[in-house]
Design a protein around this motif. Structure first.
Motif, short mmCIF file in Angstrom:
data_model
loop_
_atom_site.label_atom_id
_atom_site.label_comp_id
_atom_site.label_asym_id
_atom_site.label_seq_id
_atom_site.Cartn_x
_atom_site.Cartn_y
_atom_site.Cartn_z
N PHE A 153 0.84 -1.21 0.00
CA PHE A 153 0.00 0.00 0.00
C PHE A 153 0.87 1.26 0.00
CE2 PHE A 153 -1.63 3.22 3.06
CZ PHE A 153 -2.63 3.78 2.27
N VAL A 154 1.85 1.30 0.89
CA VAL A 154 2.74 2.47 0.99
C VAL A 154 3.57 2.61 -0.28
CG1 VAL A 154 4.67 3.49 2.24
CG2 VAL A 154 2.82 2.36 3.50
N ALA A 155 4.08 1.50 -0.79
CA ALA A 155 4.91 1.53 -1.99
C ALA A 155 4.14 2.04 -3.20
CB ALA A 155 5.48 0.14 -2.27
N VAL A 156 2.90 1.61 -3.34
CA VAL A 156 2.06 2.07 -4.45
C VAL A 156 1.85 3.58 -4.38
CG1 VAL A 156 -0.29 2.02 -5.39
CG2 VAL A 156 0.91 -0.12 -4.89
N LEU A 157 1.65 4.09 -3.17
CA LEU A 157 1.45 5.53 -2.99
C LEU A 157 2.69 6.33 -3.40
CD1 LEU A 157 -0.39 5.85 0.45
CD2 LEU A 157 -1.37 6.08 -1.82
N LEU A 158 3.88 5.79 -3.15
CA LEU A 158 5.10 6.58 -3.27
C LEU A 158 5.85 6.40 -4.59
CD1 LEU A 158 6.55 6.07 0.32
CD2 LEU A 158 5.41 8.10 -0.57
N ALA A 159 5.68 5.29 -5.27
CA ALA A 159 6.52 4.98 -6.44
C ALA A 159 6.43 6.06 -7.52
CB ALA A 159 6.14 3.61 -7.01
N ARG A 160 5.23 6.40 -7.98
CA ARG A 160 5.10 7.37 -9.06
C ARG A 160 5.47 8.78 -8.62
NH1 ARG A 160 -0.16 7.46 -12.83
NH2 ARG A 160 0.78 5.45 -13.38
N PRO A 161 5.02 9.26 -7.45
CA PRO A 161 5.44 10.60 -7.02
C PRO A 161 6.96 10.74 -6.90
CG PRO A 161 3.55 9.90 -5.75
CD PRO A 161 3.99 8.71 -6.55
N LEU A 162 7.63 9.70 -6.45
CA LEU A 162 9.10 9.75 -6.38
C LEU A 162 9.71 9.89 -7.77
CD1 LEU A 162 10.06 7.08 -3.70
CD2 LEU A 162 10.87 9.43 -3.75
N LEU A 163 9.17 9.16 -8.73
CA LEU A 163 9.69 9.24 -10.09
C LEU A 163 9.48 10.64 -10.65
CD1 LEU A 163 11.02 7.81 -12.45
CD2 LEU A 163 8.74 7.08 -13.21
N ARG A 164 8.30 11.21 -10.43
CA ARG A 164 8.02 12.55 -10.92
C ARG A 164 8.95 13.57 -10.26
NH1 ARG A 164 1.36 12.59 -10.82
NH2 ARG A 164 1.06 11.36 -12.73
N ALA A 165 9.15 13.42 -8.95
CA ALA A 165 10.02 14.36 -8.24
C ALA A 165 11.45 14.25 -8.72
CB ALA A 165 9.95 14.10 -6.73
N SER A 166 11.87 13.05 -9.12
CA SER A 166 13.25 12.85 -9.57
C SER A 166 13.53 13.61 -10.85
CB SER A 166 13.54 11.36 -9.78
OG SER A 166 12.88 10.86 -10.94
N LEU A 167 12.50 13.86 -11.65
CA LEU A 167 12.68 14.57 -12.91
C LEU A 167 13.02 16.04 -12.69
CD1 LEU A 167 9.67 13.08 -14.93
CD2 LEU A 167 12.06 12.34 -14.96
N GLU A 168 12.73 16.53 -11.50
CA GLU A 168 13.00 17.93 -11.19
C GLU A 168 14.32 18.11 -10.44
OE1 GLU A 168 9.68 19.50 -9.07
OE2 GLU A 168 8.21 18.63 -10.44
N CYS A 169 15.03 17.00 -10.23
CA CYS A 169 16.30 17.05 -9.49
C CYS A 169 17.44 16.55 -10.36
CB CYS A 169 16.22 16.22 -8.22
SG CYS A 169 15.04 16.83 -7.02
N THR A 170 18.63 16.96 -10.02
CA THR A 170 19.81 16.50 -10.73
C THR A 170 20.78 15.85 -9.73
OG1 THR A 170 20.88 18.66 -10.42
CG2 THR A 170 19.64 18.32 -12.47
N GLY A 171 21.80 15.20 -10.26
CA GLY A 171 22.83 14.63 -9.42
C GLY A 171 22.34 13.51 -8.52
N LEU A 172 22.93 13.43 -7.33
CA LEU A 172 22.62 12.35 -6.41
C LEU A 172 21.16 12.36 -5.97
CD1 LEU A 172 25.74 12.23 -4.05
CD2 LEU A 172 25.14 10.67 -5.90
#
Length: 248
Positions: A153-172
């Motif tokens: 349940f927690v993983a389903v909630l977080l997987a896509r938002p994390l991917l979207r947030a990663s597109l706005e970040c660079t580096g590590l």
């Protein structure tokens, strides 16, 4: 020991090192305590996945696989602690409220209760690593699937938002979120693979092929985020919105 034991042992060492590395930060900043506790719980769960450790711990608990039940409660607790921090880390207070609010509490409590009931009904008669001798029992299969209900349940909630947030970040920071996203994407496959054991015992191997990579990916992601935080010299958090205060 078989390969699964070596993998679990190696991951247990990694998480134990992370626990020690994060301890000073947790002592200085209360906002980091939940992340530190999540790593601590995961380290304990992984140590219980190493046969000599498991058999010794379970012997102290009566030799009826209570250690297995404890380890699965640990998964629930780890996702309750860590999942909320990840949600806050990407600025998703709505997801934090889902994880810690009525919906998340219902799934957490209901899943834990159902998991415990299945374990009691299965009543494994003697201590066995992974309950492997009992995996032809449908109740054991159900117990194992339920042990990943709340984490899924927690993983389903977080997987896509994390991917979207990663597109706005660079580096590590971006790499950390992408790795965690992939790791969380794998978690819901674990209970599905367990239920597959009702059809064919071979699905037990699929569980390990999904579970351990997900742990490695999430552990690597959180480690990169930790390194990025250090590089920022306590400046902006490595994950956008991951303010040290984590104000709710």
């Amino acid at each position: 020991m078989n390969m699964g034991n070596w993998i679990a042992g190696a991951l247990a060492v990694v998480f134990s090192v992370l626990v020690m590395a994060r301890a000073p930060g947790a002592l200085r900043d209360r906002a980091r305590v939940r992340v530190w506790l999540a790593h601590l719980v995961m380290a304990l769960v992984l140590w219980l996945s190493v046969t000599p450790v498991y058999m010794g711990a379970d012997a102290l608990l009566g030799g009826r696989n209570i250690a297995n039940l404890v380890s699965h409660f640990g998964f629930y607790l780890m996702f309750w602690l860590g999942g909320s921090e990840v949600a806050l880390g990407i600025g998703r207070h709505d997801l934090y409220r889902l994880i810690h609010g009525p919906v998340g509490t219902l799934i957490l409590g209901g899943g834990a209760a159902a998991m415990t009931a299945a374990f009691i009904l299965a009543a494994p008669e003697y201590s066995a690593m992974g309950l492997n001798p009992f995996r032809d029992d449908p109740m054991i299969v159900l117990y194992k699937a339920l042990s990943y209900l709340y984490p899924a349940f927690v993983a389903v909630l977080l997987a896509r938002p994390l991917l979207r947030a990663s597109l706005e970040c660079t580096g590590l920071s971006g790499s950390a979120m992408r790795l965690m996203s992939i790791g969380f994407t794998l978690v819901p496959l674990v209970p599905v693979a367990h239920l597959g054991e009702l059809l064919a015992p071979g699905y037990a191997m699929v569980v390990d092929l999904v579970l351990y990579p997900s742990i490695v990916l999430v552990a690597t992601g959180t480690t990169l985020a930790f390194i990025a935080r250090i590089r920022c010299n306590r400046g902006a958090s490595p994950v956008r919105g991951y303010q040290s205060e984590h104000a709710d």
